[in-house]
Design a protein around this motif. Structure first.
Motif, PDB file in Angstrom:
ATOM      1  N   GLY A   1       0.824  -1.210   0.000  1.00 35.95           N
ATOM      2  CA  GLY A   1       0.000   0.000   0.000  1.00 35.95           C
ATOM      3  C   GLY A   1       0.853   1.253   0.000  1.00 35.95           C
ATOM      4  O   GLY A   1       0.591   2.202  -0.749  1.00 35.95           O
ATOM      5  N   ARG A   2       1.892   1.265   0.846  1.00 35.46           N
ATOM      6  CA  ARG A   2       2.806   2.422   0.878  1.00 35.46           C
ATOM      7  C   ARG A   2       3.534   2.574  -0.456  1.00 35.46           C
ATOM      8  O   ARG A   2       3.713   3.689  -0.950  1.00 35.46           O
ATOM      9  CB  ARG A   2       3.817   2.273   2.017  1.00 35.46           C
ATOM     10  N   LEU A   3       3.950   1.456  -1.035  1.00 37.43           N
ATOM     11  CA  LEU A   3       4.649   1.506  -2.320  1.00 37.43           C
ATOM     12  C   LEU A   3       3.747   2.103  -3.395  1.00 37.43           C
ATOM     13  O   LEU A   3       4.174   2.958  -4.170  1.00 37.43           O
ATOM     14  CB  LEU A   3       5.108   0.105  -2.731  1.00 37.43           C
ATOM     15  N   ALA A   4       2.495   1.680  -3.436  1.00 37.64           N
ATOM     16  CA  ALA A   4       1.558   2.197  -4.442  1.00 37.64           C
ATOM     17  C   ALA A   4       1.367   3.704  -4.289  1.00 37.64           C
ATOM     18  O   ALA A   4       1.323   4.438  -5.280  1.00 37.64           O
ATOM     19  CB  ALA A   4       0.218   1.475  -4.337  1.00 37.64           C
ATOM     20  N   ARG A   5       1.290   4.168  -3.043  1.00 34.36           N
ATOM     21  CA  ARG A   5       1.101   5.607  -2.809  1.00 34.36           C
ATOM     22  C   ARG A   5       2.374   6.402  -3.098  1.00 34.36           C
ATOM     23  O   ARG A   5       2.326   7.490  -3.658  1.00 34.36           O
ATOM     24  CB  ARG A   5       0.647   5.856  -1.373  1.00 34.36           C
ATOM     25  N   ALA A   6       3.527   5.862  -2.735  1.00 41.18           N
ATOM     26  CA  ALA A   6       4.778   6.613  -2.844  1.00 41.18           C
ATOM     27  C   ALA A   6       5.414   6.555  -4.226  1.00 41.18           C
ATOM     28  O   ALA A   6       5.988   7.543  -4.677  1.00 41.18           O
ATOM     29  CB  ALA A   6       5.785   6.094  -1.811  1.00 41.18           C
ATOM     30  N   ALA A   7       5.324   5.416  -4.881  1.00 44.95           N
ATOM     31  CA  ALA A   7       6.070   5.222  -6.132  1.00 44.95           C
ATOM     32  C   ALA A   7       5.243   5.514  -7.370  1.00 44.95           C
ATOM     33  O   ALA A   7       5.757   5.479  -8.479  1.00 44.95           O
ATOM     34  CB  ALA A   7       6.625   3.806  -6.189  1.00 44.95           C
ATOM     35  N   GLY A   8       3.981   5.769  -7.197  1.00 47.58           N
ATOM     36  CA  GLY A   8       3.144   6.080  -8.351  1.00 47.58           C
ATOM     37  C   GLY A   8       2.779   4.846  -9.156  1.00 47.58           C
ATOM     38  O   GLY A   8       3.050   3.729  -8.752  1.00 47.58           O
ATOM     39  N   PRO A   9       2.185   5.056 -10.307  1.00 49.61           N
ATOM     40  CA  PRO A   9       1.746   3.918 -11.109  1.00 49.61           C
ATOM     41  C   PRO A   9       2.940   3.064 -11.526  1.00 49.61           C
ATOM     42  O   PRO A   9       4.041   3.569 -11.740  1.00 49.61           O
ATOM     43  CB  PRO A   9       1.097   4.556 -12.334  1.00 49.61           C
ATOM     44  N   MET A  10       2.707   1.766 -11.620  1.00 48.04           N
ATOM     45  CA  MET A  10       3.763   0.862 -12.036  1.00 48.04           C
ATOM     46  C   MET A  10       3.222  -0.133 -13.050  1.00 48.04           C
ATOM     47  O   MET A  10       2.017  -0.331 -13.148  1.00 48.04           O
ATOM     48  CB  MET A  10       4.366   0.135 -10.842  1.00 48.04           C
TER      49      MET A  10
ATOM     50  N   ARG B   1      15.432   7.500  -5.185  1.00 50.46           N
ATOM     51  CA  ARG B   1      14.523   8.418  -5.901  1.00 50.46           C
ATOM     52  C   ARG B   1      13.481   8.977  -4.957  1.00 50.46           C
ATOM     53  O   ARG B   1      13.171  10.170  -4.999  1.00 50.46           O
ATOM     54  CB  ARG B   1      13.851   7.660  -7.048  1.00 50.46           C
ATOM     55  N   LEU B   2      12.896   8.134  -4.106  1.00 51.32           N
ATOM     56  CA  LEU B   2      11.880   8.622  -3.169  1.00 51.32           C
ATOM     57  C   LEU B   2      12.475   9.629  -2.177  1.00 51.32           C
ATOM     58  O   LEU B   2      11.837  10.621  -1.850  1.00 51.32           O
ATOM     59  CB  LEU B   2      11.215   7.455  -2.444  1.00 51.32           C
ATOM     60  N   ALA B   3      13.696   9.363  -1.741  1.00 50.57           N
ATOM     61  CA  ALA B   3      14.355  10.294  -0.817  1.00 50.57           C
ATOM     62  C   ALA B   3      14.618  11.630  -1.513  1.00 50.57           C
ATOM     63  O   ALA B   3      14.418  12.700  -0.917  1.00 50.57           O
ATOM     64  CB  ALA B   3      15.658   9.693  -0.288  1.00 50.57           C
ATOM     65  N   ALA B   4      15.061  11.583  -2.762  1.00 48.98           N
ATOM     66  CA  ALA B   4      15.354  12.809  -3.503  1.00 48.98           C
ATOM     67  C   ALA B   4      14.092  13.622  -3.746  1.00 48.98           C
ATOM     68  O   ALA B   4      14.107  14.854  -3.625  1.00 48.98           O
ATOM     69  CB  ALA B   4      16.035  12.481  -4.830  1.00 48.98           C
ATOM     70  N   THR B   5      12.995  12.959  -4.076  1.00 47.55           N
ATOM     71  CA  THR B   5      11.747  13.700  -4.341  1.00 47.55           C
ATOM     72  C   THR B   5      11.137  14.221  -3.047  1.00 47.55           C
ATOM     73  O   THR B   5      10.450  15.236  -3.073  1.00 47.55           O
ATOM     74  CB  THR B   5      10.727  12.836  -5.112  1.00 47.55           C
ATOM     75  N   ALA B   6      11.406  13.563  -1.932  1.00 46.94           N
ATOM     76  CA  ALA B   6      10.883  14.048  -0.651  1.00 46.94           C
ATOM     77  C   ALA B   6      11.588  15.346  -0.239  1.00 46.94           C
ATOM     78  O   ALA B   6      11.002  16.182   0.421  1.00 46.94           O
ATOM     79  CB  ALA B   6      11.071  12.986   0.420  1.00 46.94           C
ATOM     80  N   ARG B   7      12.850  15.500  -0.646  1.00 45.01           N
ATOM     81  CA  ARG B   7      13.619  16.699  -0.303  1.00 45.01           C
ATOM     82  C   ARG B   7      13.263  17.890  -1.193  1.00 45.01           C
ATOM     83  O   ARG B   7      13.503  19.021  -0.832  1.00 45.01           O
ATOM     84  CB  ARG B   7      15.119  16.416  -0.417  1.00 45.01           C
TER      85      ARG B   7
END
Length: 128
Positions: A53-62, A121-127
């Motif tokens: 669930g977290r992956l789907a919300r954080a990483a976008g469509p896959m 990538r998630l860390a970079a976009t969070a910053r």
């Protein structure tokens, strides 16, 4: 070999792609365990569902590309590339899963993937 295993595999990957946690919940057996090579930890079904669930919300469509699947007597092996969208657009992660299942439920998954590029990538976009 059961003809239901390929259909179960298709439903599983469609649910992961869509971030459909209720569908995944119905596909996991009550005893489901998921192991990842990158942390050598077994997750129970509830922890796995939360992570997906977290992956789907954080990483976008896959989507899954370059899919190669072998159906076995007790499940299947699938090698693929996960292509991510949203904040992770353009990210490609080769992976392989060994899944133990019957026609209706998944009992064990062993996932082989390098989550480093996704984490970075998630860390970079969070910053930003």
């Amino acid at each position: 070999m059961s003809v239901g295993v390929p259909a179960l595999a298709d439903r599983f990957f469609a649910a992961v792609t869509a971030g459909d946690i209720p569908a995944l919940d119905s596909l996991y057996g009550p005893d489901a365990v998921v192991w990842h090579n990158y942390d050598d930890v077994e997750q129970d079904r509830d922890d796995s569902l939360r992570l997906l669930g977290r992956l789907a919300r954080a990483a976008g469509p896959m989507r899954y590309t370059e899919v190669r699947r072998i159906v076995l007597e007790d499940g299947f092996v699938q090698q693929h590339v996960v292509e991510l969208g949203g904040r992770c657009e353009g990210l490609r992660m080769p992976a392989m899963l060994r899944v133990w299942c019957d026609d209706r439920h998944i009992h064990r998954i062993e996932e082989y993937v390098d989550p480093g590029p996704l984490t970075a990538r998630l860390a970079a976009t969070a910053r930003s």
